[in-house]
Design a protein around this motif. Structure first.
Motif, PDB file in Angstrom:
ATOM      1  N   LEU A  70       3.857 -74.201 -53.858  1.00 13.57           N
ATOM      2  CA  LEU A  70       3.284 -73.324 -54.887  1.00 13.57           C
ATOM      3  C   LEU A  70       2.687 -72.066 -54.269  1.00 13.57           C
ATOM      4  O   LEU A  70       2.870 -70.960 -54.789  1.00 13.57           O
ATOM      5  CB  LEU A  70       2.213 -74.084 -55.673  1.00 13.57           C
ATOM      6  CG  LEU A  70       1.429 -73.277 -56.718  1.00 13.57           C
ATOM      7  CD1 LEU A  70       2.372 -72.623 -57.728  1.00 13.57           C
ATOM      8  CD2 LEU A  70       0.424 -74.170 -57.424  1.00 13.57           C
ATOM      9  N   TYR A  72       3.472 -70.545 -51.399  1.00  7.12           N
ATOM     10  CA  TYR A  72       4.549 -69.649 -50.956  1.00  7.12           C
ATOM     11  C   TYR A  72       5.242 -69.003 -52.153  1.00  7.12           C
ATOM     12  O   TYR A  72       5.655 -67.852 -52.090  1.00  7.12           O
ATOM     13  CB  TYR A  72       5.572 -70.411 -50.115  1.00  7.12           C
ATOM     14  CG  TYR A  72       5.159 -70.622 -48.676  1.00  7.12           C
ATOM     15  CD1 TYR A  72       5.088 -69.566 -47.784  1.00  7.12           C
ATOM     16  CD2 TYR A  72       4.856 -71.896 -48.209  1.00  7.12           C
ATOM     17  CE1 TYR A  72       4.722 -69.765 -46.464  1.00  7.12           C
ATOM     18  CE2 TYR A  72       4.486 -72.110 -46.883  1.00  7.12           C
ATOM     19  CZ  TYR A  72       4.421 -71.040 -46.012  1.00  7.12           C
ATOM     20  OH  TYR A  72       4.057 -71.241 -44.707  1.00  7.12           O
ATOM     21  N   GLY A  73       5.391 -69.764 -53.237  1.00  7.59           N
ATOM     22  CA  GLY A  73       5.983 -69.188 -54.443  1.00  7.59           C
ATOM     23  C   GLY A  73       5.156 -68.037 -54.978  1.00  7.59           C
ATOM     24  O   GLY A  73       5.689 -66.993 -55.366  1.00  7.59           O
ATOM     25  N   LYS A  74       3.848 -68.211 -54.975  1.00  2.00           N
ATOM     26  CA  LYS A  74       2.944 -67.147 -55.411  1.00  2.00           C
ATOM     27  C   LYS A  74       3.052 -65.941 -54.486  1.00  2.00           C
ATOM     28  O   LYS A  74       3.140 -64.787 -54.952  1.00  2.00           O
ATOM     29  CB  LYS A  74       1.502 -67.681 -55.420  1.00  2.00           C
ATOM     30  CG  LYS A  74       0.429 -66.654 -55.765  1.00  2.00           C
ATOM     31  CD  LYS A  74       0.468 -66.265 -57.216  1.00  2.00           C
ATOM     32  CE  LYS A  74      -0.711 -65.353 -57.564  1.00  2.00           C
ATOM     33  NZ  LYS A  74      -0.690 -64.948 -58.981  1.00  2.00           N
ATOM     34  N   ALA A 124      10.311 -73.155 -51.744  1.00  2.00           N
ATOM     35  CA  ALA A 124       9.892 -72.005 -52.548  1.00  2.00           C
ATOM     36  C   ALA A 124      10.884 -70.860 -52.415  1.00  2.00           C
ATOM     37  O   ALA A 124      11.348 -70.293 -53.417  1.00  2.00           O
ATOM     38  CB  ALA A 124       8.495 -71.551 -52.117  1.00  2.00           C
ATOM     39  N   GLY A 387       7.234 -71.654 -58.281  1.00  2.00           N
ATOM     40  CA  GLY A 387       6.319 -72.412 -57.425  1.00  2.00           C
ATOM     41  C   GLY A 387       5.723 -73.600 -58.158  1.00  2.00           C
ATOM     42  O   GLY A 387       5.595 -74.698 -57.600  1.00  2.00           O
ATOM     43  N   ASN A 390       8.416 -76.242 -58.318  1.00  3.62           N
ATOM     44  CA  ASN A 390       8.526 -76.986 -57.068  1.00  3.62           C
ATOM     45  C   ASN A 390       7.351 -77.931 -56.871  1.00  3.62           C
ATOM     46  O   ASN A 390       7.513 -79.077 -56.436  1.00  3.62           O
ATOM     47  CB  ASN A 390       8.624 -76.021 -55.880  1.00  3.62           C
ATOM     48  CG  ASN A 390      10.009 -75.432 -55.717  1.00  3.62           C
ATOM     49  OD1 ASN A 390      10.999 -76.131 -55.802  1.00  3.62           O
ATOM     50  ND2 ASN A 390      10.084 -74.138 -55.494  1.00  3.62           N
TER      51      ASN A 390
END
Length: 458
Positions: A70, A72-74, A124, A387, A390
């Motif tokens: 999450l 890394y997604g952000k 991500a 994210g 995931n």
């Protein structure tokens, strides 16, 4: 600053090599999470550990990995992929080397945490890259990505057993470190992007991390007192989400009914898929008394079917739409669990053939589910939106494994719920797969009845 047009037309030096490199790294990242399952008894014996102590090798990794996906997604919404991938691969390799050289259990545990900090970058990036770099083939690429994840999940325990059997468990760390060889290819083929200055809501991220990690700890270790912390962190995290100027997770994501339905439906389906991966090796050991190598051979056809079906299923998403493929894949998955529930207790090779049906649905569910979410998200929120996707997937996997483990400890029925299934030692496993079928049915009904096709004119 890049113009909007430039952002939408990023130049990729070699798309095929970029995709291959992403898939290679993703495969080792996912395998790293599953192949250590086989080595848990060896690690416990090496350092004279109790089961509750050695379990942190997996629990600690899953906790950090879930939240990291999450985070890394952000970050992917504002930070260039090259920076994220370089950081992630270097950190992961450092953790792998520490684990290989670890003189005691604390170094092993630290190595797994460091691995998770770096390795959680890959899921991500893998699910955002098709949306950002391959918009015209998004479904097909998501299918390939999902098939790699499915294959890696299935092949991880097999590879782990071979390496730990012929060498030692320390070489599992060294095998994982091979991911670093892809870094030059990724850096060469990833397009140049601009890193936008943006403040990360560290308090919001910490509250989400505490909520998720204590949930996993509570269920995995059976410590109900931990849920008090989960509840408090969840409440404060929700308040923070609605009051922060730039919250870690934008609250309006959850005002979108379709987004919530897609996330919950995917959570239920993926929980069953990961639960399948967790349950089958235990079943094959307890019911059939198979060796690690034999278990791998029984599961191999299913893992291969998942790898082969992914690309075709992804192309189908582009051709007929993700909603139709998602409903079709859930229907097939439900049928697959009924078939497996009905045949548990028969010869291992019959079970092996029947496992192909649910396992081949892994990439179909993930690719179509990810594409559905991509259609719901704005370009500025693709990273955090995926994210959350995931995060929920990995949490669902951790929770399903923990719940199945408790169920297998508590129940040992002679007769299965499924009236056509075999009675005896296999009955409890038949019931587990029947329960998975019921959850997939719930997921299918939830999505079919509540999800509304977005209006393309908006």
């Amino acid at each position: 600053m890049q113009s909007e047009k430039e952002k939408n037309n990023l130049h990729i030096e070699n798309p095929k090599m970029l995709l291959f490199s992403i898939c290679f790294v993703l495969m080792f990242s996912v395998m790293n999470g599953t192949m250590f399952n086989i080595a848990i008894p060896d690690i416990a014996e090496s350092f004279n550990l109790l089961p509750s102590e050695v379990s942190w090798v997996m629990t600690g990794y899953i906790m950090i990995y879930s939240v990291g996906a999450l985070v890394y997604g952000k970050l992917a919404d504002t930070v260039a992929f090259k920076k994220l991938i370089t950081f992630g691969l270097i950190v992961f390799t450092i953790g792998s080397v520490i684990g290989f050289l670890a003189p005691n259990y604390y170094f092993v545990l630290a190595a797994r945490v460091i691995q998770a900090v770096g390795g959680s970058m890959m899921p991500a990036i893998a699910f955002i890259a098709p949306i950002r770099f391959f918009p015209n083939e998004r479904g097909k690429i998501l299918g390939i990505i999902s098939s790699v994840m499915a294959f890696a999940s299935g092949i991880g325990p097999i590879l782990g057993g071979v390496i730990a059997g012929f060498l030692t468990w320390q070489y599992l760390f060294l095998t994982s470190a091979l991911m670093i060889v892809t870094l030059p290819f990724l850096l060469k083929n990833l397009p140049e992007e601009e890193t936008v200055s943006a403040k990360l809501d560290y308090l919001g991220a910490a509250l989400v991390a505490v909520t998720i990690s204590t949930t996993i700890i509570g269920i995995t270790l059976g410590n109900l007192n931990v849920f008090w912390i989960t509840g408090l962190a969840g409440i404060f995290g929700t308040v923070r989400m609605f009051t922060a100027k730039n919250p870690f997770i934008p609250p309006h994501l959850f005002k979108n009914r379709n987004y919530i339905v897609a996330i919950v439906s995917s959570f239920l389906a993926v929980a069953c898929l990961f639960g399948l991966m967790f349950t089958v090796p235990i079943m094959l050991r307890d019911v059939y008394d198979l060796t690690t190598m034999q278990i791998g051979l029984v599961m191999f056809p299913g893992a291969m079917s998942a790898a082969l079906i992914g690309r075709k299923g992804g192309s189908l998403v582009d051709q007929i739409g993700s909603r139709k493929v998602y409903i079709m894949s859930l229907s097939l998955l439900m049928t697959g669990f009924i078939v497996v529930s009905s045949t548990v207790g028969l010869t291992p090779w019959i079970v092996s053939a029947m496992l192909v049906f649910p396992m081949m649905c892994f990439p179909l569910v993930q690719a179509s589910g990810a594409d559905i979410l991509a259609n719901l998200l704005s370009k500025q929120e693709t990273g955090v939106g995926m994210g959350v996707f995931n995060l929920m997937n990995f949490v669902s996997g951790a929770l399903s494994g923990a719940i199945v483990g408790v169920a297998l400890d508590l129940f040992s029925p002679e007769h299965p719920v499924n009236i056509v299934a075999v009675s005896g030692d296999s009955a409890v496993f038949s019931n587990v797969f029947f329960a998975f079928m019921s959850l997939v049915l719930l997921s299918l009904l939830l999505f079919s009845l509540i999800f509304k096709e977005p209006n393309p004119t908006k």
